[in-house]
Design an enzyme around this catalytic site. Structure first.
Site, PDB file in Angstrom:
ATOM      1  N   LYS A  20      19.671   2.775  32.658  1.00 34.62           N
ATOM      2  CA  LYS A  20      18.709   1.917  32.959  1.00 34.62           C
ATOM      3  C   LYS A  20      17.259   1.922  32.666  1.00 34.62           C
ATOM      4  O   LYS A  20      16.446   1.179  32.253  1.00 34.62           O
ATOM      5  CB  LYS A  20      18.830   1.547  34.616  1.00 34.62           C
ATOM      6  CG  LYS A  20      20.270   1.052  34.862  1.00 34.62           C
ATOM      7  CD  LYS A  20      20.437   1.007  36.539  1.00 34.62           C
ATOM      8  CE  LYS A  20      21.863   0.479  36.788  1.00 34.62           C
ATOM      9  NZ  LYS A  20      22.504   0.664  38.032  1.00 34.62           N
ATOM     10  N   ASP A  36      19.328  -6.522  42.039  1.00 35.11           N
ATOM     11  CA  ASP A  36      21.035  -6.420  42.083  1.00 35.11           C
ATOM     12  C   ASP A  36      21.521  -7.553  42.818  1.00 35.11           C
ATOM     13  O   ASP A  36      22.677  -7.916  42.541  1.00 35.11           O
ATOM     14  CB  ASP A  36      21.491  -5.261  42.844  1.00 35.11           C
ATOM     15  CG  ASP A  36      21.973  -4.243  42.125  1.00 35.11           C
ATOM     16  OD1 ASP A  36      22.216  -4.482  40.767  1.00 35.11           O
ATOM     17  OD2 ASP A  36      22.246  -3.026  42.584  1.00 35.11           O
ATOM     18  N   GLN A  80      21.033   2.856  43.610  1.00 39.95           N
ATOM     19  CA  GLN A  80      22.130   3.040  42.925  1.00 39.95           C
ATOM     20  C   GLN A  80      23.369   3.285  44.045  1.00 39.95           C
ATOM     21  O   GLN A  80      23.035   4.132  44.923  1.00 39.95           O
ATOM     22  CB  GLN A  80      22.053   4.174  41.950  1.00 39.95           C
ATOM     23  CG  GLN A  80      23.145   4.478  41.014  1.00 39.95           C
ATOM     24  CD  GLN A  80      23.511   3.429  40.003  1.00 39.95           C
ATOM     25  OE1 GLN A  80      22.570   2.930  39.454  1.00 39.95           O
ATOM     26  NE2 GLN A  80      24.713   3.066  40.035  1.00 39.95           N
TER      27      GLN A  80
END
Ligand code: NDP
Length: 286
Positions: free
Chosen positions: A52, A119, A96
């Protein structure tokens, strides 16, 4: 049979993001910023976070990786999020997953400012997707939709079947297909005669987490088969679809690796750019 090449499609989307980031910088003096928080030492999570960060560098997105020790308390993580929620340099925040067991994941995800929730897991964004309002959409299913669009595969009036009903993939996937006027069925571990339901599908999306689960007898000839699954077997990555045999029946199919995976990361950058525009009150097309 058409091979849906995720790397190629991701590169096309990435170029659009680079252009969008440059335009924001030139016209508004703003560089989109993404913060990724990782708690603990999970090896797979470290790899994902590294990818990422690299993708941010490649597209001109400012990136901060915040590494916290495994023993970080829930309160400490919440206060880190509060700081990032208020930080003007940060337009997108990603925690995460999975988090260590002593931390309540729901409580953490609920704390992320919805307009920085790249997200798309915050209940407000989940709700916005459900009722068709503007918001941030989970990266993997949104990547699948972009892949279908860029490949010229129309969804209108098509029968779509999604295997899997997770909040991360299956449910948002079904909502997105519905929003594109497909007729959608969602299957799961309690579905009776799963193969018969799958054979109805013009578009079959597998998001199960079971290697080579989808076999040719479950696929209508000519169907579009999208394999979201990532499973490690004998140190090799395989999908939820038995690629070798299903490709003989399908009209189009994604490989694993090199299918949906590359789109997930690129859609994270897409969401960071979109979040920045939402925060500035700019339309998405600017
Ligand atoms: P989950 O484990 O959260 O969900 C799996 C779903 O599959 C559940 O809804 C479950 O049903 C269903 N399922 C399990 N076994 C069966 C079965 N025998 N028959 C029918 N349905 C079944 O997984 P995720 O949604 O998070 O991920 C799915 C896969 O996608 C994984 O391989 C994951 O690694 C991969 N993935 C890939 C990404 C990418 O970037 N390509 C990103 C995210 C995930 P039930 O609800 O009844 O238990």
């Amino acid at each position: 049979m058409q091979l849906l090449d995720g790397n190629k499609i991701a590169a096309t989307i990435k170029q659009g993001i680079v252009d969008g980031v440059n335009a924001l910088r030139e016209e508004h003096g703003i560089t989109p910023g993404l913060a990724v928080i990782i708690v603990g030492e999970d090896p797979a999570s470290k790899v994902y976070v590294g990818r990422k960060h690299k993708a941010c560098e490649e597209t001109g997105v400012y990136s901060e990786v915040i590494k916290l020790p495994a023993e970080t308390t829930e309160e400490e993580l919440l206060s880190t999020l509060d700081c990032l929620n208020q930080n003007d340099k940060i337009n997108g925040i990603l925690v995460q997953l999975p988090l260590p067991k002593h931390i309540n994941t729901e409580r953490i995800l609920d704390q992320i400012r919805p307009d920085k929730d790249v997200d798309g897991f915050h209940p407000l964004n989940v709700g916005n997707l459900g009722i068709g309002r503007e918001g941030l959409v989970p990266c993997t299913p949104n990547g699948v939709i972009k892949m279908l669009e860029i490949s010229g595969i129309s969804l209108e009036g098509k029968r779509a079947v999604v295997i899997g009903r997770s909040n991360i993939v299956g449910k948002p996937m079904a909502n997105l297909l519905l929003s594109r006027n497909a007729t959608v069925n969602i299957c799961h571990s309690r579905t009776k005669d799963l193969a018969a339901v799958c054979r109805e599908a013009d578009i079959l999306v597998a998001a199960i987490g079971k290697p080579n689960f989808v076999t040719p007898d479950m696929v209508k000839p000519g169907a579009i088969v999208i394999d979201v699954g990532i499973n490690r077997v004998d140190n090799k990555l395989v999908g939820d679809v038995d690629f070798g045999s299903v490709k003989e029946v399908a009209g189009a199919i994604t490989p694993v690796p090199g299918g949906v995976g590359p789109l997930t990361i690129v859609m994270l950058l897409f969401n960071t750019l979109k979040a920045t525009k939402l925060q500035l009150g700019l339309p998405e097309s600017c």
